[in-house]
Design an enzyme around this catalytic site. Structure first.
Site, PDB file in Angstrom:
ATOM      1  N   GLY A  12       0.792  -1.237   0.000  1.00 42.22           N
ATOM      2  CA  GLY A  12       0.000   0.000   0.000  1.00 42.22           C
ATOM      3  C   GLY A  12       0.815   1.273   0.000  1.00 42.22           C
ATOM      4  CG  ASN A  14       1.754   3.253  -5.809  1.00 48.00           C
ATOM      5  OD1 ASN A  14       2.110   4.269  -6.391  1.00 48.00           O
ATOM      6  ND2 ASN A  14       2.356   2.074  -5.975  1.00 48.00           N
ATOM      7  CG  ASN A 103      -4.288  -1.106 -12.501  1.00 53.78           C
ATOM      8  OD1 ASN A 103      -4.016  -1.186 -11.305  1.00 53.78           O
ATOM      9  ND2 ASN A 103      -3.747  -1.916 -13.400  1.00 53.78           N
ATOM     10  CG  HIS A 105       0.843  -2.824 -15.476  1.00 54.42           C
ATOM     11  ND1 HIS A 105       0.342  -3.979 -14.916  1.00 54.42           N
ATOM     12  CD2 HIS A 105       1.846  -3.201 -16.307  1.00 54.42           C
ATOM     13  CE1 HIS A 105       0.999  -5.014 -15.396  1.00 54.42           C
ATOM     14  NE2 HIS A 105       1.920  -4.568 -16.240  1.00 54.42           N
ATOM     15  CG  ASP A 146      -2.800  -5.008 -17.139  1.00 53.76           C
ATOM     16  OD1 ASP A 146      -3.281  -4.337 -16.214  1.00 53.76           O
ATOM     17  OD2 ASP A 146      -2.095  -6.010 -16.961  1.00 53.76           O
ATOM     18  CD  GLU A 175       4.446   1.725  -9.210  1.00 55.27           C
ATOM     19  OE1 GLU A 175       4.063   0.864 -10.003  1.00 55.27           O
ATOM     20  OE2 GLU A 175       4.579   1.517  -7.990  1.00 55.27           O
TER      21      GLU A 175
END
Ligand code: GAR
Length: 360
Positions: A12, A14, A103, A105, A146, A175
Protein backbone atom coordinates in the site's frame (compact mmCIF):
# COMPACT_ATOMS: atom_id res chain seq x y z
CA UNK A 1 -14.89 17.81 -2.58
CA UNK A 2 -13.99 14.90 -4.83
CA UNK A 3 -13.82 11.50 -3.21
CA UNK A 4 -11.30 8.86 -4.17
CA UNK A 5 -11.79 5.20 -3.24
CA UNK A 6 -8.65 3.06 -3.36
CA UNK A 7 -8.60 -0.70 -3.90
CA UNK A 8 -5.38 -2.24 -2.56
CA UNK A 9 -4.19 -5.74 -1.69
CA UNK A 10 -0.63 -5.37 -0.55
CA UNK A 11 1.89 -3.11 1.07
CA UNK A 12 0.00 0.00 0.00
CA UNK A 13 2.85 2.45 -0.55
CA UNK A 14 1.01 3.98 -3.51
CA UNK A 15 -2.19 4.23 -1.48
CA UNK A 16 -0.32 5.95 1.34
CA UNK A 17 1.35 8.36 -1.03
CA UNK A 18 -1.96 9.29 -2.63
CA UNK A 19 -3.70 9.69 0.73
CA UNK A 20 -0.89 11.90 2.02
CA UNK A 21 -1.04 14.16 -1.01
CA UNK A 22 -4.81 14.40 -1.30
CA UNK A 23 -5.99 14.43 2.24
CA UNK A 24 -8.60 16.27 4.24
CA UNK A 25 -8.39 19.98 3.59
CA UNK A 26 -7.84 19.69 -0.13
CA UNK A 27 -10.46 19.46 -2.83
CA UNK A 28 -9.64 15.83 -3.30
CA UNK A 29 -9.39 13.24 -0.63
CA UNK A 30 -9.12 9.52 -0.19
CA UNK A 31 -12.51 8.73 1.35
CA UNK A 32 -12.07 5.01 1.78
CA UNK A 33 -9.73 2.10 1.04
CA UNK A 34 -11.11 -1.33 0.19
CA UNK A 35 -8.84 -4.31 0.60
CA UNK A 36 -9.39 -7.99 -0.13
CA UNK A 37 -6.59 -8.95 2.29
CA UNK A 38 -7.40 -8.97 5.97
CA UNK A 39 -3.75 -8.39 6.85
CA UNK A 40 -2.73 -6.12 3.97
CA UNK A 41 -0.01 -3.61 4.80
CA UNK A 42 -2.28 -0.84 3.57
CA UNK A 43 -4.43 -1.23 6.71
CA UNK A 44 -1.58 -0.13 8.97
CA UNK A 45 -0.52 2.59 6.56
CA UNK A 46 -3.94 4.23 6.61
CA UNK A 47 -4.34 4.25 10.40
CA UNK A 48 -2.26 7.38 11.10
CA UNK A 49 -3.92 9.11 8.16
CA UNK A 50 -7.40 8.46 9.52
CA UNK A 51 -8.58 6.93 6.27
CA UNK A 52 -11.13 4.14 6.82
CA UNK A 53 -10.14 0.76 5.44
CA UNK A 54 -12.80 -1.82 4.70
CA UNK A 55 -11.93 -5.47 4.45
CA UNK A 56 -13.98 -6.97 1.64
CA UNK A 57 -13.29 -10.70 1.20
CA UNK A 58 -12.76 -12.22 -2.20
CA UNK A 59 -16.12 -13.96 -1.95
CA UNK A 60 -17.85 -10.57 -1.95
CA UNK A 61 -15.81 -9.28 -4.90
CA UNK A 62 -16.67 -12.45 -6.81
CA UNK A 63 -20.26 -13.17 -5.82
CA UNK A 64 -21.73 -9.89 -4.66
CA UNK A 65 -20.13 -7.01 -6.61
CA UNK A 66 -23.28 -4.96 -5.96
CA UNK A 67 -22.13 -4.77 -2.34
CA UNK A 68 -18.87 -3.18 -3.47
CA UNK A 69 -20.80 -0.67 -5.58
CA UNK A 70 -23.04 0.05 -2.58
CA UNK A 71 -19.97 0.79 -0.43
CA UNK A 72 -18.50 3.03 -3.10
CA UNK A 73 -21.76 4.98 -3.29
CA UNK A 74 -21.97 5.20 0.48
CA UNK A 75 -18.63 7.03 0.41
CA UNK A 76 -19.77 9.29 -2.47
CA UNK A 77 -16.96 7.95 -4.59
CA UNK A 78 -16.05 9.99 -7.66
CA UNK A 79 -13.20 7.84 -8.88
CA UNK A 80 -11.75 4.46 -7.99
CA UNK A 81 -7.98 4.05 -7.87
CA UNK A 82 -6.45 0.58 -8.01
CA UNK A 83 -3.12 0.64 -6.18
CA UNK A 84 -1.64 -2.84 -6.17
CA UNK A 85 -5.08 -4.46 -6.18
CA UNK A 86 -4.53 -8.12 -7.05
CA UNK A 87 -8.06 -9.34 -7.56
CA UNK A 88 -10.51 -9.45 -10.40
CA UNK A 89 -12.74 -6.38 -10.66
CA UNK A 90 -16.06 -7.62 -11.95
CA UNK A 91 -17.86 -6.01 -14.92
CA UNK A 92 -20.69 -4.83 -12.61
CA UNK A 93 -18.25 -2.62 -10.69
CA UNK A 94 -16.59 -1.41 -13.88
CA UNK A 95 -19.99 -0.60 -15.42
CA UNK A 96 -21.12 1.29 -12.31
CA UNK A 97 -17.98 3.46 -12.49
CA UNK A 98 -17.44 3.47 -16.24
CA UNK A 99 -14.43 5.59 -17.14
CA UNK A 100 -13.83 6.34 -13.46
CA UNK A 101 -11.64 3.41 -12.44
CA UNK A 102 -7.91 3.66 -12.95
CA UNK A 103 -5.00 1.32 -12.39
CA UNK A 104 -1.24 1.67 -12.15
CA UNK A 105 0.95 -0.92 -13.84
CA UNK A 106 4.74 -1.15 -13.54
CA UNK A 107 5.55 -1.43 -17.26
CA UNK A 108 5.11 0.40 -20.52
CA UNK A 109 1.71 -1.02 -21.40
CA UNK A 110 0.67 -2.69 -23.63
CA UNK A 111 4.05 -4.40 -23.11
CA UNK A 112 4.25 -6.77 -20.16
CA UNK A 113 0.57 -6.55 -19.26
CA UNK A 114 -2.17 -9.15 -18.91
CA UNK A 115 -2.56 -12.34 -16.96
CA UNK A 116 0.25 -13.17 -14.55
CA UNK A 117 1.95 -9.83 -15.14
CA UNK A 118 1.96 -7.98 -11.87
CA UNK A 119 4.46 -6.61 -9.40
CA UNK A 120 7.76 -8.39 -9.36
CA UNK A 121 6.83 -10.72 -12.24
CA UNK A 122 6.72 -7.74 -14.57
CA UNK A 123 10.24 -6.66 -13.64
CA UNK A 124 11.56 -10.20 -13.94
CA UNK A 125 10.10 -10.50 -17.44
CA UNK A 126 11.43 -7.10 -18.52
CA UNK A 127 14.97 -7.87 -17.31
CA UNK A 128 14.92 -11.43 -18.71
CA UNK A 129 13.92 -10.09 -22.13
CA UNK A 130 16.92 -7.73 -22.09
CA UNK A 131 14.73 -4.66 -22.52
CA UNK A 132 16.46 -1.30 -22.64
CA UNK A 133 13.44 0.58 -21.30
CA UNK A 134 10.61 0.07 -18.91
CA UNK A 135 8.29 2.42 -17.08
CA UNK A 136 4.97 3.04 -15.41
CA UNK A 137 1.51 3.27 -16.95
CA UNK A 138 -1.68 4.63 -15.45
CA UNK A 139 -4.70 3.55 -17.43
CA UNK A 140 -8.46 3.26 -17.24
CA UNK A 141 -9.79 -0.10 -16.13
CA UNK A 142 -11.97 -1.93 -18.64
CA UNK A 143 -13.19 -5.50 -18.93
CA UNK A 144 -9.95 -6.32 -20.77
CA UNK A 145 -7.05 -6.61 -18.35
CA UNK A 146 -4.45 -3.82 -18.69
CA UNK A 147 -5.96 -2.68 -22.00
CA UNK A 148 -7.85 0.50 -21.04
CA UNK A 149 -7.03 3.97 -22.30
CA UNK A 150 -3.67 5.24 -21.10
CA UNK A 151 -3.88 8.35 -18.93
CA UNK A 152 -0.20 8.84 -18.20
CA UNK A 153 2.94 6.90 -18.94
CA UNK A 154 6.51 7.48 -17.91
CA UNK A 155 9.65 5.76 -19.15
CA UNK A 156 12.96 4.89 -17.64
CA UNK A 157 16.14 3.48 -19.11
CA UNK A 158 17.45 0.24 -17.66
CA UNK A 159 21.02 0.14 -16.39
CA UNK A 160 23.50 -2.33 -17.90
CA UNK A 161 23.40 -4.62 -14.89
CA UNK A 162 19.74 -4.06 -13.99
CA UNK A 163 18.08 -6.67 -11.81
CA UNK A 164 14.34 -7.09 -11.16
CA UNK A 165 14.94 -5.76 -7.65
CA UNK A 166 16.88 -2.68 -8.76
CA UNK A 167 14.29 -2.02 -11.46
CA UNK A 168 11.45 -2.26 -8.95
CA UNK A 169 13.28 0.19 -6.69
CA UNK A 170 13.44 2.67 -9.55
CA UNK A 171 9.83 2.12 -10.57
CA UNK A 172 8.25 2.90 -7.20
CA UNK A 173 9.32 6.57 -6.95
CA UNK A 174 8.03 7.09 -10.50
CA UNK A 175 4.72 5.60 -9.40
CA UNK A 176 4.55 7.98 -6.44
CA UNK A 177 5.01 10.87 -8.84
CA UNK A 178 2.85 9.76 -11.73
CA UNK A 179 -0.25 8.42 -9.95
CA UNK A 180 -1.35 11.63 -8.17
CA UNK A 181 -0.90 13.51 -11.45
CA UNK A 182 -2.97 10.95 -13.30
CA UNK A 183 -5.72 11.21 -10.68
CA UNK A 184 -5.85 14.97 -11.11
CA UNK A 185 -5.92 14.54 -14.86
CA UNK A 186 -8.83 12.13 -14.82
CA UNK A 187 -10.80 14.24 -12.36
CA UNK A 188 -10.21 17.31 -14.49
CA UNK A 189 -11.53 15.51 -17.49
CA UNK A 190 -14.59 14.21 -15.65
CA UNK A 191 -15.15 17.67 -14.26
CA UNK A 192 -15.09 19.14 -17.75
CA UNK A 193 -12.16 21.32 -16.90
CA UNK A 194 -9.84 22.40 -14.19
CA UNK A 195 -10.76 21.30 -10.70
CA UNK A 196 -10.33 24.72 -9.24
CA UNK A 197 -11.68 27.25 -11.74
CA UNK A 198 -13.49 25.12 -14.31
CA UNK A 199 -11.34 26.36 -17.17
CA UNK A 200 -10.88 23.83 -19.92
CA UNK A 201 -8.07 21.42 -19.14
CA UNK A 202 -5.95 19.80 -21.76
CA UNK A 203 -6.00 16.05 -21.31
CA UNK A 204 -3.27 14.19 -23.03
CA UNK A 205 -0.60 11.67 -22.31
CA UNK A 206 2.09 14.37 -22.33
CA UNK A 207 3.36 14.98 -18.83
CA UNK A 208 4.27 18.62 -19.44
CA UNK A 209 0.75 19.77 -20.36
CA UNK A 210 -0.75 18.87 -17.04
CA UNK A 211 2.22 20.11 -15.09
CA UNK A 212 2.07 23.57 -16.60
CA UNK A 213 -1.63 24.23 -17.16
CA UNK A 214 -3.07 22.63 -14.10
CA UNK A 215 -0.57 23.85 -11.61
CA UNK A 216 -0.52 27.41 -12.91
CA UNK A 217 -4.31 27.51 -12.79
CA UNK A 218 -4.30 26.08 -9.32
CA UNK A 219 -1.97 28.70 -7.92
CA UNK A 220 -3.52 32.02 -6.97
CA UNK A 221 -0.13 33.66 -6.59
CA UNK A 222 3.03 32.15 -7.91
CA UNK A 223 5.50 31.67 -5.11
CA UNK A 224 8.95 33.23 -5.09
CA UNK A 225 10.53 29.95 -5.97
CA UNK A 226 8.05 29.17 -8.74
CA UNK A 227 10.86 28.36 -11.11
CA UNK A 228 12.14 25.64 -8.83
CA UNK A 229 11.68 22.19 -10.32
CA UNK A 230 8.73 20.40 -8.69
CA UNK A 231 6.66 17.39 -9.45
CA UNK A 232 3.05 18.11 -10.25
CA UNK A 233 2.05 16.21 -7.13
CA UNK A 234 4.20 18.56 -5.06
CA UNK A 235 2.79 21.59 -6.82
CA UNK A 236 -0.74 20.38 -6.31
CA UNK A 237 -0.14 19.68 -2.66
CA UNK A 238 1.23 23.20 -2.30
CA UNK A 239 -1.60 24.78 -4.29
CA UNK A 240 -4.23 22.90 -2.35
CA UNK A 241 -2.58 23.63 0.96
CA UNK A 242 -2.05 20.06 2.02
CA UNK A 243 1.08 18.50 3.47
CA UNK A 244 3.35 16.49 1.23
CA UNK A 245 5.41 13.69 2.66
CA UNK A 246 8.98 14.89 2.98
CA UNK A 247 10.22 11.62 1.55
CA UNK A 248 7.75 9.88 -0.72
CA UNK A 249 9.63 6.61 -0.78
CA UNK A 250 8.27 4.64 2.16
CA UNK A 251 9.74 1.58 3.75
CA UNK A 252 7.66 -1.54 3.25
CA UNK A 253 5.63 -2.87 6.14
CA UNK A 254 6.36 -6.56 6.61
CA UNK A 255 3.39 -8.80 6.14
CA UNK A 256 2.13 -11.63 8.29
CA UNK A 257 -0.03 -13.50 5.83
CA UNK A 258 -3.10 -15.15 7.25
CA UNK A 259 -5.66 -17.51 5.89
CA UNK A 260 -8.75 -15.89 4.37
CA UNK A 261 -11.43 -15.00 6.92
CA UNK A 262 -15.13 -15.71 6.56
CA UNK A 263 -17.02 -13.41 4.23
CA UNK A 264 -17.64 -10.04 5.85
CA UNK A 265 -17.17 -6.38 5.26
CA UNK A 266 -15.61 -4.56 8.19
CA UNK A 267 -14.35 -1.08 8.88
CA UNK A 268 -10.67 -0.83 9.73
CA UNK A 269 -11.44 0.16 13.30
CA UNK A 270 -13.19 -3.16 13.62
CA UNK A 271 -10.77 -5.27 11.68
CA UNK A 272 -9.34 -7.64 14.20
CA UNK A 273 -5.61 -7.13 14.33
CA UNK A 274 -4.40 -10.42 12.95
CA UNK A 275 -2.33 -12.29 15.44
CA UNK A 276 0.83 -13.95 14.21
CA UNK A 277 0.34 -17.06 12.20
CA UNK A 278 -0.64 -19.96 14.34
CA UNK A 279 2.63 -21.78 14.61
CA UNK A 280 2.48 -25.27 13.23
CA UNK A 281 4.58 -27.28 15.61
CA UNK A 282 6.70 -29.71 13.70
CA UNK A 283 6.72 -33.37 14.33
CA UNK A 284 10.47 -33.65 14.16
CA UNK A 285 11.64 -36.60 16.23
CA UNK A 286 15.30 -37.25 16.86
CA UNK A 287 16.60 -40.48 15.29
CA UNK A 288 16.45 -43.20 17.97
CA UNK A 289 20.03 -44.38 17.60
CA UNK A 290 23.25 -44.26 19.65
CA UNK A 291 24.06 -41.09 21.52
CA UNK A 292 26.90 -40.10 19.22
CA UNK A 293 24.77 -40.61 16.16
CA UNK A 294 22.04 -38.63 17.83
CA UNK A 295 24.36 -35.65 18.34
CA UNK A 296 25.66 -35.90 14.82
CA UNK A 297 22.13 -36.11 13.48
CA UNK A 298 21.14 -33.14 15.60
CA UNK A 299 23.98 -31.00 14.25
CA UNK A 300 23.11 -32.02 10.70
CA UNK A 301 19.47 -31.45 11.40
CA UNK A 302 20.16 -27.97 12.74
CA UNK A 303 22.16 -26.94 9.71
CA UNK A 304 19.79 -28.41 7.20
CA UNK A 305 16.60 -27.12 8.81
CA UNK A 306 18.19 -23.74 9.36
CA UNK A 307 19.14 -23.44 5.72
CA UNK A 308 15.72 -24.63 4.59
CA UNK A 309 14.08 -22.12 6.95
CA UNK A 310 16.22 -19.32 5.51
CA UNK A 311 15.24 -20.33 1.97
CA UNK A 312 11.54 -20.28 2.83
CA UNK A 313 11.83 -17.08 4.86
CA UNK A 314 13.47 -15.32 1.92
CA UNK A 315 10.65 -16.54 -0.30
CA UNK A 316 8.05 -14.89 1.95
CA UNK A 317 9.10 -11.33 1.20
CA UNK A 318 10.02 -12.08 -2.43
CA UNK A 319 6.63 -13.57 -3.13
CA UNK A 320 4.81 -10.93 -1.13
CA UNK A 321 6.36 -8.02 -2.99
CA UNK A 322 5.79 -9.85 -6.25
CA UNK A 323 2.10 -9.83 -5.37
CA UNK A 324 1.95 -13.60 -4.98
CA UNK A 325 0.18 -13.46 -1.64
CA UNK A 326 -0.90 -17.08 -1.55
CA UNK A 327 2.70 -18.12 -2.29
CA UNK A 328 3.95 -15.84 0.48
CA UNK A 329 1.47 -17.35 2.90
CA UNK A 330 2.56 -20.89 2.01
CA UNK A 331 6.25 -19.96 2.31
CA UNK A 332 5.68 -18.34 5.71
CA UNK A 333 4.03 -21.48 7.02
CA UNK A 334 6.92 -23.61 5.79
CA UNK A 335 9.49 -21.19 7.21
CA UNK A 336 7.77 -21.35 10.58
CA UNK A 337 7.89 -25.13 10.59
CA UNK A 338 11.57 -25.20 9.71
CA UNK A 339 12.51 -22.44 12.14
CA UNK A 340 10.83 -24.30 14.97
CA UNK A 341 12.53 -27.50 13.83
CA UNK A 342 15.91 -25.72 13.96
CA UNK A 343 15.26 -24.37 17.43
CA UNK A 344 14.11 -27.75 18.70
CA UNK A 345 17.15 -29.42 17.17
CA UNK A 346 19.43 -26.71 18.60
CA UNK A 347 18.00 -27.06 22.11
CA UNK A 348 18.36 -30.83 22.00
CA UNK A 349 21.96 -30.50 20.77
CA UNK A 350 22.85 -28.05 23.55
CA UNK A 351 21.19 -30.26 26.15
CA UNK A 352 23.09 -33.32 25.00
CA UNK A 353 26.43 -31.59 24.50
CA UNK A 354 27.06 -30.92 28.21
CA UNK A 355 26.71 -34.46 29.57
CA UNK A 356 28.48 -35.85 26.53
CA UNK A 357 31.50 -33.50 26.87
CA UNK A 358 31.83 -34.68 30.47
CA UNK A 359 31.83 -38.28 29.33
CA UNK A 360 34.61 -37.87 26.71
C1 GAR B 1 2.95 -1.38 -7.69
O1 GAR B 1 4.26 -1.46 -8.18
C2 GAR B 1 1.97 -1.44 -8.83
O2 GAR B 1 2.45 -0.88 -10.00
C3 GAR B 1 1.78 -2.92 -8.99
O3 GAR B 1 1.76 -3.42 -7.68
C4 GAR B 1 2.61 -2.61 -6.87
C5 GAR B 1 1.86 -2.27 -5.60
O4 GAR B 1 2.70 -1.67 -4.67
N1 GAR B 1 0.57 -3.20 -9.67
C6 GAR B 1 0.46 -4.15 -10.59
O5 GAR B 1 1.36 -4.89 -10.90
C7 GAR B 1 -0.92 -4.27 -11.22
N2 GAR B 1 -0.88 -5.14 -12.33
P1 GAR B 1 2.11 -0.95 -3.39
O6 GAR B 1 1.17 -1.93 -2.71
O7 GAR B 1 3.30 -0.67 -2.53
O8 GAR B 1 1.42 0.29 -3.81
Amino acid sequence: MKNIAIFASGSGTNAENIARIFNEGSRLRVAVVLTNRRNAGVIERMKPLGVPVLYVPNSVWDNDPAEVVRILREYNTDIVVLAGFMHYVSPEIIAAYQGRIMNIHPSLLPAYGGKGMYGHYVHEAVVAAGEKESGVTVHLVTDEMDKGEIILQERLTLAENETPESLEAKIHPIEYDIYPRAIVRLLERLNGGDLRDNSVAVVSTEKSELSDDTVKAAKAEPSADADEEKTVAQSWAEALGVPLPAEPAMPPIPEQPLAEQPASVEASGNVQAPSALNAQHPDHPMPPTYMLWAILATVMCCLVTGIVAIVFASQVSNKYYAGDFEGAERASRKAQIWIIASIVAGVIFTTLYMPLSMLF
